[in-house]
Scaffold this motif. Structure first.
Motif, PDB file in Angstrom:
ATOM      1  N   GLU A  10      -7.756  -0.072  -5.975  1.00 47.69           N
ATOM      2  CA  GLU A  10      -7.512  -0.875  -4.693  1.00 47.69           C
ATOM      3  C   GLU A  10      -8.742  -1.856  -4.877  1.00 47.69           C
ATOM      4  O   GLU A  10      -8.381  -3.188  -4.627  1.00 47.69           O
ATOM      5  CB  GLU A  10      -7.930  -0.057  -3.346  1.00 47.69           C
ATOM      6  CG  GLU A  10      -6.802   0.753  -2.987  1.00 47.69           C
ATOM      7  CD  GLU A  10      -5.392   0.418  -3.289  1.00 47.69           C
ATOM      8  OE1 GLU A  10      -4.949  -0.205  -2.434  1.00 47.69           O
ATOM      9  OE2 GLU A  10      -4.685   0.611  -4.439  1.00 47.69           O
ATOM     10  N   GLN A  41      -1.478   0.981  -7.388  1.00 50.24           N
ATOM     11  CA  GLN A  41      -1.510   2.363  -7.045  1.00 50.24           C
ATOM     12  C   GLN A  41      -0.856   3.256  -8.097  1.00 50.24           C
ATOM     13  O   GLN A  41      -1.277   4.681  -8.537  1.00 50.24           O
ATOM     14  CB  GLN A  41      -0.664   2.599  -5.715  1.00 50.24           C
ATOM     15  CG  GLN A  41      -1.488   2.239  -4.587  1.00 50.24           C
ATOM     16  CD  GLN A  41      -1.057   2.033  -3.149  1.00 50.24           C
ATOM     17  OE1 GLN A  41      -0.039   2.613  -3.062  1.00 50.24           O
ATOM     18  NE2 GLN A  41      -1.759   1.725  -2.313  1.00 50.24           N
ATOM     19  N   ASN A  86      -7.434  -1.531   0.984  1.00 50.46           N
ATOM     20  CA  ASN A  86      -5.944  -1.944   1.029  1.00 50.46           C
ATOM     21  C   ASN A  86      -5.486  -2.586   2.399  1.00 50.46           C
ATOM     22  O   ASN A  86      -5.105  -3.737   2.277  1.00 50.46           O
ATOM     23  CB  ASN A  86      -5.111  -0.543   0.973  1.00 50.46           C
ATOM     24  CG  ASN A  86      -3.734  -0.833   0.797  1.00 50.46           C
ATOM     25  OD1 ASN A  86      -3.042  -1.219   1.700  1.00 50.46           O
ATOM     26  ND2 ASN A  86      -3.052  -0.744  -0.582  1.00 50.46           N
ATOM     27  N   ASN A 105       0.146  -2.838  -2.915  1.00 51.25           N
ATOM     28  CA  ASN A 105       0.113  -1.673  -3.519  1.00 51.25           C
ATOM     29  C   ASN A 105       0.163  -1.873  -5.084  1.00 51.25           C
ATOM     30  O   ASN A 105       0.627  -0.994  -5.800  1.00 51.25           O
ATOM     31  CB  ASN A 105       1.480  -1.108  -3.295  1.00 51.25           C
ATOM     32  CG  ASN A 105       1.423  -0.752  -1.832  1.00 51.25           C
ATOM     33  OD1 ASN A 105       0.764  -0.814  -1.103  1.00 51.25           O
ATOM     34  ND2 ASN A 105       2.830  -0.902  -1.153  1.00 51.25           N
TER      35      ASN A 105
END
Lengths: 254, 295
Positions: free
Chosen positions: B41, B221, B108, B218
């Motif tokens: 992140e 991830q 995030n 995202n």
């Protein structure tokens, strides 16, 4: 830099004790969490002096050194060369000239012998670091033979010598030594103390040693304190304590 | 054969990115003994910084360098504000791990607040062209990733093995208490470690963006899972392991779906299977050190 004169000048030897003591501890209290270990310790180390704190397991020897070198919080007064050093971190005290060889030696296992010595000079900016490393190889030939070996793979005695040499690489004014005999065979312990005696005789570095091995420690030190359950119960010249029947009974096994 | 070669090179290119992320994870693990779940992140966040700088009209290369500097500062601030106050990670590893999981969510959320959830377009760092090598087309992107990984690895080697700073960082990683006793300002070096890890993560983020085609909150991830697989295989405490592990994971995830159809729909499965197998057979990984406790 701090400590430059420590190894160079031996002229202080036996000099006047007029100035403030090198280390002066008053009413030192410390512990771990809610557990108090030290209940007001007073002690003093003069320039160019070797002092031992004797005590049994759990008396507070290690805690005393850890409090002096700032590894744990403490109350009371710790003065070094006349100035208060309470609340300072170990790396700050090292700059002032206090080097601490911790219990269990504290060599940095993933570094080689030579890297351990180089890191010992972390705060030095002078050009003599390499020469100092050679000086300690000369003092401890076995370290020189193993300079490329990882410190973690060496024997207990070798690690103890490395820990001492590494601490001296910072050219300290005061060396704190936490039970160098711990876990070593008697012959190796003897060797470590012989080396220590040579080192202190040839330099102006003062030593504050904590030990259980009273025989060796009292022969090595000039003055001694006896620590019991977090309090100083006796103090005096090492030779006097050696002859004290109570001390002999409790610590010398006579 | 040509197909296989191409897939292999794609795998090495992707693996280079996993290795970069893995290097950051290893740097933090070595100095604190804790796995940084927020590594991906933080990389995503600093990739957004790259995007923002680039969006102002700054050339991509300069934007990446600016993003790395930004990442370094973000990593250092996170250590000072969120990690250091929690206490010594060697004594409270669980507390620090929980903090990094919290950071995962917090960073995030911050990225969503600042940049929204719409994917941003991003010029690939090495253009979108490819070069023919013996009849096999290879994207410049992949070659670029390998070259950059090589450069980062060289830089790490020089810093850690040849400089006083690197020696001090290794000392802190091996024994932080003794490092403090020899005069090393341990908290400052930990801060630098977090900064380095985040700076390398920025580069991983930029490459991941060009693989995925867009930049969103995202972004990292999936890549983080591959990064975990990489350092599990290589060994949590080994920089060499992160590189070798990253490359192997990249090759496995690009080649396996060719031979086992089921993996095509489950791109993460090889990574998880690998993590499981390594933990069962050789928990310390290929280059990691077995925990030895001397008394």
């Amino acid at each position: 830099m701090a400590g430059d004169e420590a190894t160079s000048g031996t002229e202080q030897k036996g000099g006047p004790a007029s100035a403030a003591p090198l280390l002066e501890v008053d009413g030192l209290r410390a512990g771990y969490g809610i557990v108090e270990v030290l209940f007001g310790i007073d002690l003093r180390v003069d320039h160019n002096e070797t002092v031992v704190v004797l005590g049994a397991n759990g008396a507070g020897k290690t805690t005393t050194l850890r409090a002096v070198s700032g590894m744990i919080a403490s109350t009371g007064s710790v003065r070094f060369e006349g100035a208060s050093v309470s609340g300072k971190r170990p790396d700050q005290l090292l700059k002032l000239g206090i080097a601490h060889v911790p219990q269990g030696r504290g060599t940095i296992g993933a570094l080689t012998v030579e890297e351990n010595l180089r890191i010992g000079a972390y705060n030095r900016k002078d050009a003599d670091v390499a020469a100092d490393i050679d000086r300690w190889y000369e003092q401890f030939p076995r370290l020189g033979e193993r300079k490329g070996q990882l410190a973690g793979s060496m024997s207990g005695g070798e690690q103890q010598m490395l820990a001492i040499a590494r601490a001296l690489m910072s050219r300290p004014k005061l060396l704190l030594l936490d039970e160098p005999s711990m876990g070593l065979a008697p012959l190796v312990t003897q060797e470590v103390f012989d080396q220590l005696r040579q080192i202190t005789e040839n330099s102006a570095t003062s030593v504050l040693l904590v030990e259980q091995n009273a025989n060796l420690a009292l022969e090595f030190a000039s003055r001694a304190y006896v620590l019991e359950a977090g309090q100083i119960v006796a103090s005096g010249a090492a030779a006097d304590l050696q002859g004290d029947p109570a001390i002999q009974k409790a610590y010398l096994g006579l | 054969m040509k197909d296989f070669l191409q897939i292999l090179i794609v795998g090495i290119g992707d693996g280079s990115v996993y290795a970069m992320l893995g290097l950051g994870l290893v740097v933090i693990f070595r100095s604190t003994g804790v796995l940084n779940f927020a590594q991906g992140e933080i990389a995503m966040f600093s990739t957004f910084v790259v995007w923002t700088i680039h969006d102002l009209g700054v050339p991509m290369w300069l934007a990446v360098i600016g993003g790395m500097a930004g990442g370094f500062i973000i990593g250092a601030i996170i250590h000072e504000v969120a990690v250091r106050p929690v206490g010594d990670p060697h004594q409270k590893p669980l507390a620090v791990v929980i903090v990094t999981i919290g950071l995962f969510l917090g960073v995030n959320g911050a990225a969503q607040l600042i940049w929204g959830t719409v994917d941003r377009r991003f010029d690939p760092l090495f253009g979108s062209g490819s070069v023919n090598v013996a009849g096999v087309p290879i994207a410049w992107q992949k070659i670029g990733a390998m070259v950059v990984l090589g450069a980062i690895a060289f830089l790490f080697f020089v810093v850690f093995q040849k400089t006083k700073l690197g020696l001090a960082m290794r000392a802190v990683a091996s024994n932080s208490e003794s490092a403090g006793l020899v005069g090393i300002p341990v908290p400052r070096l930990l801060m630098l470690g977090w900064g380095f890890a985040a700076a390398v993560g920025t580069v991983a983020g930029v490459f991941t963006t060009s693989v995925l085609g867009g930049l969103g909150p995202n972004l990292m991830q999936l890549t983080l899972i591959f990064g975990f697989a990489a350092i599990t295989l290589g060994g949590f405490d080994s920089l060499v392991g992160a590189i070798v592990g990253g490359l192997i994971v990249g090759v496995l995830t690009s080649t396996l779906p060719r031979y086992v159809e089921q993996f095509e729909k489950m791109p993460l499965a090889p990574a998880f299977i690998l993590i499981l197998l390594v933990l069962l057979i050789r928990p310390q990984g290929l280059f990691g050190k077995k925990d030895v406790t001397r008394v």
